[in-house]
Scaffold this motif. Structure first.
Motif, short mmCIF file in Angstrom:
data_model
loop_
_atom_site.label_atom_id
_atom_site.label_comp_id
_atom_site.label_asym_id
_atom_site.label_seq_id
_atom_site.Cartn_x
_atom_site.Cartn_y
_atom_site.Cartn_z
N THR A 280 -11.94 44.20 -10.80
CA THR A 280 -12.75 43.99 -12.01
C THR A 280 -14.23 44.12 -11.68
N GLY A 281 -14.59 45.09 -10.87
CA GLY A 281 -15.96 45.24 -10.39
C GLY A 281 -17.00 45.47 -11.46
N ASP A 282 -16.59 45.86 -12.65
CA ASP A 282 -17.55 46.14 -13.72
C ASP A 282 -17.83 44.93 -14.62
N VAL A 283 -17.41 43.74 -14.22
CA VAL A 283 -17.57 42.53 -15.04
C VAL A 283 -19.05 42.16 -15.18
N THR A 284 -19.44 41.88 -16.43
CA THR A 284 -20.80 41.40 -16.71
C THR A 284 -20.81 39.97 -17.23
N VAL A 285 -19.64 39.47 -17.64
CA VAL A 285 -19.51 38.11 -18.15
C VAL A 285 -18.30 37.47 -17.45
N LEU A 286 -18.53 36.31 -16.83
CA LEU A 286 -17.44 35.58 -16.18
C LEU A 286 -17.28 34.23 -16.85
N ILE A 287 -16.07 33.94 -17.28
CA ILE A 287 -15.75 32.61 -17.80
C ILE A 287 -14.69 32.02 -16.89
N ASN A 288 -15.11 31.09 -16.07
CA ASN A 288 -14.21 30.48 -15.09
C ASN A 288 -13.56 29.26 -15.75
N ASN A 289 -12.50 29.52 -16.48
CA ASN A 289 -11.80 28.50 -17.25
C ASN A 289 -10.63 27.87 -16.50
N ALA A 290 -10.08 28.56 -15.51
CA ALA A 290 -8.86 28.08 -14.83
C ALA A 290 -9.13 26.76 -14.13
N GLY A 291 -8.13 25.96 -14.08
CA GLY A 291 -8.22 24.67 -13.41
C GLY A 291 -7.19 23.73 -13.96
N SER A 292 -7.35 22.47 -13.63
CA SER A 292 -6.40 21.48 -14.11
C SER A 292 -7.14 20.30 -14.68
N SER A 293 -6.49 19.61 -15.56
CA SER A 293 -7.05 18.40 -16.13
C SER A 293 -6.49 17.22 -15.38
N THR A 294 -7.14 16.88 -14.27
CA THR A 294 -6.61 15.78 -13.47
C THR A 294 -6.71 14.45 -14.20
N GLY A 295 -7.59 14.37 -15.20
CA GLY A 295 -7.66 13.15 -15.99
C GLY A 295 -6.34 12.87 -16.68
N ALA A 296 -5.72 13.91 -17.23
CA ALA A 296 -4.42 13.75 -17.88
C ALA A 296 -3.36 13.39 -16.85
N LEU A 297 -3.44 13.99 -15.67
CA LEU A 297 -2.47 13.66 -14.63
C LEU A 297 -2.61 12.20 -14.21
N ILE A 298 -3.84 11.76 -14.05
CA ILE A 298 -4.08 10.37 -13.64
C ILE A 298 -3.58 9.41 -14.72
N ALA A 299 -3.84 9.73 -15.98
CA ALA A 299 -3.39 8.86 -17.07
C ALA A 299 -1.87 8.74 -17.07
N ARG B 233 -3.15 31.00 -21.59
CA ARG B 233 -2.82 29.97 -22.57
C ARG B 233 -4.05 29.12 -22.88
N GLY B 234 -3.93 28.29 -23.88
CA GLY B 234 -4.93 27.30 -24.20
C GLY B 234 -6.32 27.86 -24.45
N LEU B 235 -7.31 27.15 -23.93
CA LEU B 235 -8.70 27.52 -24.13
C LEU B 235 -9.01 28.90 -23.55
N GLY B 236 -8.46 29.22 -22.39
CA GLY B 236 -8.70 30.53 -21.79
C GLY B 236 -8.23 31.66 -22.67
N ARG B 237 -7.06 31.50 -23.26
CA ARG B 237 -6.53 32.54 -24.16
C ARG B 237 -7.43 32.66 -25.38
N ALA B 238 -7.85 31.51 -25.93
CA ALA B 238 -8.72 31.52 -27.12
C ALA B 238 -10.06 32.18 -26.81
#
Length: 197
Positions: free
Chosen positions: A67-86, A15-20
């Motif tokens: 996925t041993g043949d990966v040449t490009v890694l985009i580590n997008n997963a995570g959380s927006s703790t700023g939104a949680l804090i707000a 979803r979101g940015l990762g999907r895009a």
């Protein structure tokens, strides 16, 4: 940019940015692995869904092997703790302003979001659940709040340690609700000396 010879792994690609990002890599010719905790949630045609929970070392190791043949890694997963804090802060201020029922609604949403993003035993999730229970008690449901706090206390102690300020504050909040509701419940779970100031 031609990425036709590249193989990419995008985490959080369901979803979101990762999907895009996965869609853009695909449109540029890359072979794309779409990492997600639940690969069934990946709905992007042309990618290869991969089960990947970046908080679980075994899951990361399994994904690396798959996925041993990966040449490009985009580590997008995570959380927006700023939104949680707000969201948490909004709930807290609503409660202080006397809007206790709205505070309970906001704390409920914040606790649910934290649990989804961080997990049930993450310190932030536990803090939000404790605050939800406390404000629930102040909003007119002290019996439910006391039961929730009694259930949460051992988890907070286990995750953070019994002498951690959050664990001590949980005891204090429970004692305060017991006092407000007239529930003696035996001696307070923590003497006033150990309460944080």
């Amino acid at each position: 940019m031609d990425l036709s010879t590249s193989t990419a792994l995008v985490t959080g690609a369901n979803r979101g940015l990762g999907r895009a990002l996965a869609a853009e890599l695909l449109s540029r010719g890359a072979t794309v692995y779409a990492g997600a905790r639940n690969p069934d949630q990946v709905d992007l045609p042309g990618v290869t869904p991969i089960a990947l929970d970046i908080t679980d070392p075994a899951s990361v190791a399994a994904a690396a092997i798959a996925t041993g043949d990966v040449t490009v890694l985009i580590n997008n997963a995570g959380s927006s703790t700023g939104a949680l804090i707000a969201r948490h802060n909004l709930a807290y201020w609503r409660g202080l302003a006397g809007e206790r029922r709205l505070a309970v609604e906001e704390f409920t949403a914040a606790a649910e979001d934290a649990q989804l993003a961080l997990g049930a035993d993450h310190p932030t999730t536990l803090t939000y659940r404790v605050n939800l229970s406390f404000w629930r008690g102040l909003a007119g449901q002290p019996a439910m709040a006391l039961a929730e706090l009694a259930e949460l206390q051992p988890r907070v102690d286990s995750v953070l340690g019994a002498d951690h300020p959050r664990a001590l504050r949980t005891r204090q909040q429970r004692a305060e609700l017991m006092e407000r509701s007239g529930d003696s419940g035996g001696p307070p779970p923590c003497s006033p000396r150990c309460w944080p100031t």
